[in-house]
Design an enzyme around this catalytic site. Structure first.
Site, PDB file in Angstrom:
ATOM      1  N   ASP A   1       0.861  -1.192   0.000  1.00 10.26           N
ATOM      2  CA  ASP A   1       0.000   0.000   0.000  1.00 10.26           C
ATOM      3  C   ASP A   1       0.895   1.240   0.000  1.00 10.26           C
ATOM      4  O   ASP A   1       1.732   1.413   0.896  1.00 10.26           O
ATOM      5  CB  ASP A   1      -0.888  -0.035   1.263  1.00 10.26           C
ATOM      6  CG  ASP A   1      -1.909   1.088   1.299  1.00 10.26           C
ATOM      7  OD1 ASP A   1      -3.095   0.799   1.472  1.00 10.26           O
ATOM      8  OD2 ASP A   1      -1.515   2.265   1.165  1.00 10.26           O
TER       9      ASP A   1
ATOM     10  N   ASP B   1      -3.874   2.354  -5.095  1.00  7.57           N
ATOM     11  CA  ASP B   1      -2.534   2.315  -4.488  1.00  7.57           C
ATOM     12  C   ASP B   1      -2.240   1.059  -3.667  1.00  7.57           C
ATOM     13  O   ASP B   1      -1.280   1.046  -2.922  1.00  7.57           O
ATOM     14  CB  ASP B   1      -2.309   3.578  -3.635  1.00  7.57           C
ATOM     15  CG  ASP B   1      -2.846   3.468  -2.218  1.00  7.57           C
ATOM     16  OD1 ASP B   1      -3.883   2.800  -2.017  1.00  7.57           O
ATOM     17  OD2 ASP B   1      -2.220   4.045  -1.316  1.00  7.57           O
ATOM     18  N   GLU B   2      -3.070   0.035  -3.785  1.00  7.85           N
ATOM     19  CA  GLU B   2      -2.783  -1.162  -2.978  1.00  7.85           C
ATOM     20  C   GLU B   2      -3.159  -2.433  -3.723  1.00  7.85           C
ATOM     21  O   GLU B   2      -4.075  -2.444  -4.544  1.00  7.85           O
ATOM     22  CB  GLU B   2      -3.526  -1.112  -1.635  1.00  7.85           C
ATOM     23  CG  GLU B   2      -5.003  -1.048  -1.810  1.00  7.85           C
ATOM     24  CD  GLU B   2      -5.788  -1.125  -0.508  1.00  7.85           C
ATOM     25  OE1 GLU B   2      -5.521  -2.026   0.318  1.00  7.85           O
ATOM     26  OE2 GLU B   2      -6.684  -0.295  -0.336  1.00  7.85           O
TER      27      GLU B   2
END
Ligand code: TTP
Ligand code: MG
Length: 378
Positions: free
Chosen positions: A15, A109-110
């Site tokens: 993340d 973003d993860e």
């Protein structure tokens, strides 16, 4: 003690740290080291995220920008550039795919990666985690990512979060109970603020306390009792699911007694709208289509659906559509189940406004429950 069958898997959750803010600081060197918040300038703007320099002032995602400015007078507010974040997201997802294929992206973003097959060849979890971090840093020109490694998705995700920013946290199977024990029950997958309060009200203030509870003592959680008890014990059989975006997100409730009157039905639909908004928010998507499902006391399932012109994600907007859909149902029926769901989901790339802030509980400082599970054999 519940037996784990998943201790031999090696799952990574990665993340990005303060994602939008880090990208802005990368692209605009004068912003580096500064407290910045990403968000709009309007009166009702909210903080999408804040740099780690701004976080000591209490600046958090979902906070009204006006409040953030008051709490941190030197805060620099930066307008979001979603196209750029999407481009960086593509780069990091490609990096993750070098290490594990397929991957399960969870948001821009993860992502989760199952590296069980290749972790040995890649030097073990520590080296592999560091290699992912280095590769993200290099491919993006300097961004940091936090990485959690564990034998379950639940623990990997929590592990990526505990040493942010730029963290690398490995939780070996034999340490899972100790790792989870002091955490707030709200950290468990699927436990929203409401369920968390109910679990706490029953006296289980930490995951450790919940893990040690007898299943009967969690009976108030109904059909979720077993799963939540297992999760608290670090047992999570979910596998990494290669996928694009979810096709639909929904909420439904079988009612303890049938409802007929609009005054009884409205609050349930409102609750549905709030829950759906929360789920859309968690997945960082907006709904283009909404569906109302209703099962009558005679078990007849009816549904009505609508596609809206502008994607929506806020509970009041969802409720307005749901209410219209309800009005299209035949009158005078008695219902045993009501549900709302969203389909044709779009990623939240424009005009981010938040629906409900995610509750952040501080983990209480107690520790309990040690468990014995197999170690990874590497
Ligand atoms: P997160 O990974 O939740 O947050 P983050 O990357 O900013 O910070 P952290 O280091 O704690 O991971 O979300 C990723 C991006 O998604 C974030 O940079 C901005 C956006 N976002 C919103 O727009 N609204 C929100 O409420 C949240 C939580 C995130
Ligand atoms: Mg992040």
């Amino acid at each position: 003690m519940i037996e784990s069958h998943s201790s031999q898997r090696v799952i990574i959750h990665a993340d990005m740290d303060a994602f939008f803010a880090q990208v802005e600081q990368l692209d605009h060197p004068h912003l580096r080291g500064q407290p910045i918040a990403i968000g709009g300038l309007g009166a009702r703007a909210v903080v999408a995220t804040a740099s780690y320099e701004a976080r000591p002032f209490g600046i958090r995602s979902a906070m009204p920008m006006a409040v953030a400015r008051r709490q941190c007078p030197d805060l620099i507010v930066v307008q979001p550039r979603f196209e750029r974040y999407k481009a960086v997201s593509n780069i990091i997802m490609d990096v993750f795919r070098w290490f594990a294929s397929p991957i399960e992206p969870m948001s821009l973003d993860e992502a989760f990666m199952d590296v069980s097959e290749n972790v040995r060849d890649l030097g073990g979890p520590g080296s592999l985690g560091q290699a992912i971090k280095d590769a993200v840093h290099e491919a993006t020109g300097g961004l940091t990512v936090s990485v959690g490694i564990a034998s379950t998705k639940l623990v990997a995700k929590l592990a990526s979060d505990v040493n942010k920013p730029n963290g690398l946290t490995i939780v070996h199977p034999q340490d899972v109970h100790t790792f989870l024990a002091p955490m707030a029950v709200g950290k468990l997958w699927g436990v929203g603020p409401k369920t968390a309060s109910r679990i706490e009200a029953a006296g289980f203030h930490t995951i450790g306390k919940q893990a040690n509870a007898r299943l009967e003592d969690l009976a108030f959680l109904g059909r979720h009792a077993h799963t939540l008890h297992a999760l608290a014990n670090g047992i999570d059989h979910r596998s990494v699911q290669p996928r694009g975006r979810a096709k639909s997100v929904g909420w439904e409730r079988t009612l303890s007694h049938n409802v007929t009157h609009i005054n009884d039905i409205k609050p349930i639909l409102k609750q549905g709208a709030v829950e759906l908004a929360r789920r859309l928010h968690q997945r960082k998507v907006m709904a283009v289509g909404l569906r109302l499902k209703a099962k009558t006391s005679g078990f007849q399932v009816m549904s009505r659906q609508r596609v809206v012109n502008t994607p929506i994600m806020h509970a009041p907007d969802i409720y307005r559509v749901v209410e219209t859909l309800y009005n299209e149902l035949p009158k005078g029926r008695s219902y045993r189940l009501l549900g709302v769901s969203a389909f044709s989901l779009e990623s939240r790339s424009q005009g981010i406004q938040l629906i409900l802030p995610i509750a952040q509980d501080d983990p209480p400082p107690t520790r309990s429950s040690q468990g014995e599970e197999n170690s990874w054999i590497l």
